[in-house]
Scaffold this motif. Sequence first.
Motif, PDB file in Angstrom:
ATOM      1  N   ILE B  61      34.246  16.783  -8.919  1.00 29.54           N
ATOM      2  CA  ILE B  61      34.382  16.026 -10.163  1.00 29.54           C
ATOM      3  C   ILE B  61      34.935  16.965 -11.217  1.00 29.54           C
ATOM      4  O   ILE B  61      34.350  18.028 -11.471  1.00 29.54           O
ATOM      5  N   VAL B  62      36.059  16.587 -11.810  1.00 31.50           N
ATOM      6  CA  VAL B  62      36.577  17.356 -12.935  1.00 31.50           C
ATOM      7  C   VAL B  62      36.673  16.422 -14.135  1.00 31.50           C
ATOM      8  O   VAL B  62      36.669  15.208 -14.008  1.00 31.50           O
ATOM      9  N   GLY B  63      36.743  17.035 -15.288  1.00 29.44           N
ATOM     10  CA  GLY B  63      36.846  16.231 -16.501  1.00 29.44           C
ATOM     11  C   GLY B  63      36.576  17.113 -17.693  1.00 29.44           C
ATOM     12  O   GLY B  63      36.029  18.207 -17.552  1.00 29.44           O
ATOM     13  N   CYS B  67      32.125  14.758 -20.632  1.00 33.27           N
ATOM     14  CA  CYS B  67      32.531  13.501 -20.007  1.00 33.27           C
ATOM     15  C   CYS B  67      31.454  12.965 -19.076  1.00 33.27           C
ATOM     16  O   CYS B  67      31.619  11.934 -18.458  1.00 33.27           O
ATOM     17  N   LYS B  69      30.048  14.664 -16.383  1.00 37.05           N
ATOM     18  CA  LYS B  69      30.078  15.192 -15.006  1.00 37.05           C
ATOM     19  C   LYS B  69      28.687  15.627 -14.550  1.00 37.05           C
ATOM     20  O   LYS B  69      28.190  15.210 -13.514  1.00 37.05           O
ATOM     21  N   SER B  70      28.093  16.506 -15.374  1.00 33.43           N
ATOM     22  CA  SER B  70      26.789  17.042 -14.989  1.00 33.43           C
ATOM     23  C   SER B  70      25.728  15.951 -15.004  1.00 33.43           C
ATOM     24  O   SER B  70      24.811  15.961 -14.183  1.00 33.43           O
ATOM     25  N   ASP B 189      26.511  22.205  -9.472  1.00 35.38           N
ATOM     26  CA  ASP B 189      26.901  22.025 -10.877  1.00 35.38           C
ATOM     27  C   ASP B 189      27.607  23.285 -11.368  1.00 35.38           C
ATOM     28  O   ASP B 189      26.958  24.232 -11.789  1.00 35.38           O
ATOM     29  N   GLU B 190      28.924  23.264 -11.271  1.00 40.80           N
ATOM     30  CA  GLU B 190      29.731  24.442 -11.629  1.00 40.80           C
ATOM     31  C   GLU B 190      29.120  25.722 -11.061  1.00 40.80           C
ATOM     32  O   GLU B 190      28.830  26.674 -11.785  1.00 40.80           O
ATOM     33  N   VAL B 221      30.625  19.680  -9.209  1.00 42.32           N
ATOM     34  CA  VAL B 221      31.171  19.572 -10.557  1.00 42.32           C
ATOM     35  C   VAL B 221      31.852  20.889 -10.883  1.00 42.32           C
ATOM     36  O   VAL B 221      31.291  21.964 -10.636  1.00 42.32           O
ATOM     37  N   HIS B 223      35.000  23.000 -13.519  1.00 40.30           N
ATOM     38  CA  HIS B 223      36.019  23.017 -14.560  1.00 40.30           C
ATOM     39  C   HIS B 223      37.358  23.454 -13.989  1.00 40.30           C
ATOM     40  O   HIS B 223      38.380  23.376 -14.643  1.00 40.30           O
ATOM     41  N   LEU B 238      37.092  12.401 -14.394  1.00 44.71           N
ATOM     42  CA  LEU B 238      36.363  11.557 -15.350  1.00 44.71           C
ATOM     43  C   LEU B 238      36.999  11.706 -16.723  1.00 44.71           C
ATOM     44  O   LEU B 238      37.532  12.753 -17.067  1.00 44.71           O
ATOM     45  N   SER B 261      34.388   5.295 -16.890  1.00 43.05           N
ATOM     46  CA  SER B 261      34.420   6.755 -16.921  1.00 43.05           C
ATOM     47  C   SER B 261      35.418   7.342 -15.935  1.00 43.05           C
ATOM     48  O   SER B 261      35.958   8.413 -16.165  1.00 43.05           O
TER      49      SER B 261
END
Lengths: 299, 299
Positions: B61-63, B67, B69-70, B189-190, B221, B223, B238, B261
Amino acid sequence: MSAPVPDVRSDLVDPPREVTHVGPGRGGQVSAADVAAGPTAAGARPGLLSRRGAVVTLGLVVPVVLLAAWQAVTASGLVPPYQLPGPLAVWDAAVDLVQRGQLGTHVAISTQRVLIGFAIGALAGLAVGAVVGLSRLGDVLLGPTLAAIRAVPSLAWVPLLILWLRIGEESKLTLIAIGAFFPVYTTVSAALRHVDPQLVEAGRSFGFHGWSLFRTVQLPAVLPSLVSGLRLALAQAWLFLVAAELIASSMGLGYLLTDSQQNGRVDRILLAIVLLALLGTVTNAVVGLVEKRLLRRWA
Amino acid sequence: MTSTLSPLSTEAPGTAARSAPGTAHAVTVEAVERTFATPTGPRQVLRGLDITLRAGEIVAIVGPSGCGKSTLLRQVSGLDTPTSGRILLDGTPVVATDPRTAVAFQEPRLLPWRTLAQNVALGLPRAGAGVGTRRQARQERDERVAELLRLVGLEASADLRPRQVSGGMAQRASLARALARNPGVLLLDEPFGALDALTRLRMQDLLLEIHAAQPTTVLLVTHDVEEALYLADRVLLLRSLATPSAVPGPAPGPAGSDAGSLARVVDVPGARPRDRADRQLAELRAELLEGLGVDTHHG
């Protein structure tokens, strides 16, 4: 990678760890990949003050000087013996009380009262501190009341406790427990509020909640605060012991103080004071050892 | 670093009570909305989100920041609940801190007072473990932890504390802790966001090795668009629901303020491991970055 560190502290019972910074959470954000190298002990200067024997000896310098001065002013007649008897007179008083079989009783009953009262107060402080520190509702409900009770000076409780619990052990133990309660309650509740929320969330994400979360994450996180709270609580317990025994008792060091005051036995007053100082130091040292063991993993 | 990968699903007998270890779960996100109450009024971060993850799939998931994501990731793990809509794992709704999922956070979030091995053991399923004796169960757990540490290349650092290891090592321990849960859905999560560039590339390959050994569903997730294209079968972009002026990022798009979203889904071509310099991926990268509102100066 790690240069050989001169082992200047090998004579210590428990050498301090190399890495000194302690902080909850953010575990392992060390930038370099220096496994176990860490910054070597910043304060590791080879010298007199890092030797245990020297530390103990230096710590005895002032007491010995005080003892000598005490002997000097009394032996020279500078201070009359009815105001300040000499060290030897105090020693004789101790021997006399031991021979009568009273000193051991006084010391034992006082120590027992302190330990039991301390245990009750500390446990209650931990429990209530956990409720207030972990639950917003607990904080709102109990916080103001406890703050008010805490503001009451210890001696103010005595008449009430004697009225309610009579002049038995219960009233003394309760007073000592009150004294031990607040340092633990205050430090634990404050520390629990500041446990790294990221660690708590990580614990929750692995299915810990309630008691298991407290035991696994929150309690270990506040252990250093808990231990310093326990130290304060122990000191308070001795303080409140004397308050309890001064007013209503037939045994114990506080009783020895008042009884000797009424009989004009200044030597025994001094003896009781010296014994209180020694006992407080010994129990504090015991807590210090426990602290070292408990906090080994935090160091 | 881990040439001999044993499939993690070969479990010792007696653990069959757990939900078939290593089984990947399909994830269904149905019409999920999430609104947070803020001091300036309610703020919607997720809207009209419908996603399906096939079992064993890696989805990134990027965004832009903010937005959701987390938030979405936390909802799949049961750490957060949608305001409306629902999330299913293999057809059954997610429960709070669902045992079928495991999260690795951007920070390692290791307990600083535990060794890496003890931290990994935190992730082991606890309820109803095994039928054997306590000792057997303990031995099984130790073996499992050792196996996981081998998998992430930390077998030599098992007894170090988080503070004594590098950020990359701590993050690997965090990954091992998540895998200890035998998750059907691994939520990241990143996870590599705080690592240096080289360590990040190594960790990406490690993740692919782990996924090959234990083909769980992975929701990641990130970046980092390149990371997403290198690792994922599909990349979800997203969009931020906040006003464009408040949060830098792509404009709400042609669909206007009613759009959901999910801005777009990119199927990533090619089998893993992929060539990081692949031309086709470079095209997709430019496309995604543009979707994120970044000018790529791509011909």
